[in-house]
Design a protein around this motif. Structure first.
Motif, PDB file in Angstrom:
ATOM      1  N   ILE A 121       0.856  -1.187   0.000  1.00  0.00           N
ATOM      2  CA  ILE A 121       0.000   0.000   0.000  1.00  0.00           C
ATOM      3  C   ILE A 121       0.885   1.228   0.000  1.00  0.00           C
ATOM      4  O   ILE A 121       1.715   1.400   0.905  1.00  0.00           O
ATOM      5  N   ASN A 122       0.753   2.053  -1.028  1.00  0.00           N
ATOM      6  CA  ASN A 122       1.585   3.254  -1.175  1.00  0.00           C
ATOM      7  C   ASN A 122       3.071   2.938  -1.048  1.00  0.00           C
ATOM      8  O   ASN A 122       3.836   3.663  -0.399  1.00  0.00           O
ATOM      9  N   THR A 142      -5.415   6.942   4.773  1.00  0.00           N
ATOM     10  CA  THR A 142      -5.776   6.854   3.345  1.00  0.00           C
ATOM     11  C   THR A 142      -7.206   7.312   3.049  1.00  0.00           C
ATOM     12  O   THR A 142      -7.580   7.406   1.892  1.00  0.00           O
ATOM     13  N   GLU A 145      -8.113   9.767   0.272  1.00  0.00           N
ATOM     14  CA  GLU A 145      -6.877  10.044  -0.463  1.00  0.00           C
ATOM     15  C   GLU A 145      -6.630   8.974  -1.521  1.00  0.00           C
ATOM     16  O   GLU A 145      -6.833   7.780  -1.270  1.00  0.00           O
ATOM     17  N   THR A 147      -4.952   6.229  -3.292  1.00  0.00           N
ATOM     18  CA  THR A 147      -4.032   5.266  -2.676  1.00  0.00           C
ATOM     19  C   THR A 147      -3.570   4.251  -3.712  1.00  0.00           C
ATOM     20  O   THR A 147      -4.380   3.690  -4.452  1.00  0.00           O
ATOM     21  N   THR A 163      -9.497   5.338  -4.203  1.00  0.00           N
ATOM     22  CA  THR A 163      -9.720   6.348  -3.160  1.00  0.00           C
ATOM     23  C   THR A 163     -10.621   5.752  -2.087  1.00  0.00           C
ATOM     24  O   THR A 163     -11.850   5.670  -2.268  1.00  0.00           O
TER      25      THR A 163
END
Length: 198
Positions: A121-122, A142, A145, A147, A163
């Motif tokens: 994740i990210n 998140t 945002e 992601t 998102t």
């Protein structure tokens, strides 16, 4: 008076039967509750147990409160299960952040597919030092945002931008999905002869 006594006897039998069921459910769900790691997970499992006893308008809410800033956890509208290096998608809920209409046959850059595994994740892997990070903890910050999710399926890798929405939106989504699921189940079991009234 005889009728009242008969009613009381039946009520006692029903209470005894219900108590027996509750004892069995407590033993069964205690194992599941022991595996929960957040108040949300605990409440979700406990709500399932309440459903087993067929009690109307019963619920559980809340959990430990504290003054720390909100982690702004984002939710994807998917069901997951831990699997090796990440979390495998077992279901994508319609109208959720990860659902793309028509995305059932091939990957879409902004959605997820059932069977894919989220491994990062990210840019941060979910498997760290040999331990799988709690998914909700990994989704901290998140909410709302865009992601980046790294996905793996059958050795193939891809990335998707999603998102995540809020816990409230996730709860509403799952509530509505539950209605749709029960409606479909009634339709299936009755071969279309019965309708579902919520």
């Amino acid at each position: 008076q005889a009728a009242n006594e008969a009613d009381l006897a039946r009520n006692k039998d029903l209470v005894g039967e219900l108590e027996g069921k509750i004892t069995g459910y407590k033993q069964e769900y205690a194992q599941l509750i022991a595996k929960t790691s957040t108040p949300e997970e605990f409440n979700s499992v406990f709500t399932l147990m309440l459903g087993e006893v067929e009690g109307s308008h019963t619920a559980i809410r809340g959990g430990p409160s504290f003054d720390a800033p909100s982690p702004a956890t984002g939710y994807l509208g998917v069901d997951l299960e831990a699997d090796g290096d990440g979390y495998r998608v077992t279901r994508v809920l319609e109208r959720g952040p990860a659902h793309i209409p028509g995305a059932d046959a091939e990957p879409i850059a902004t959605g997820l597919l059932e069977g894919e595994m989220i491994v990062a994740i990210n840019g941060l892997p979910l498997l760290r030092d040999g331990e799988l990070v709690d998914f909700n903890a990994a989704m901290s910050g998140t909410r709302g945002e865009e992601t980046l999710l790294k996905l793996v399926e059958n050795g193939n890798e891809r990335y998707a931008l999603v998102t995540p929405h809020s816990y409230g939106a996730e709860s509403d989504l799952r509530y509505e999905q539950g209605i749709l699921d029960r409606r479909a189940e009634v339709e299936r079991l009755s071969d279309g002869r019965l309708g579902y009234l919520h």
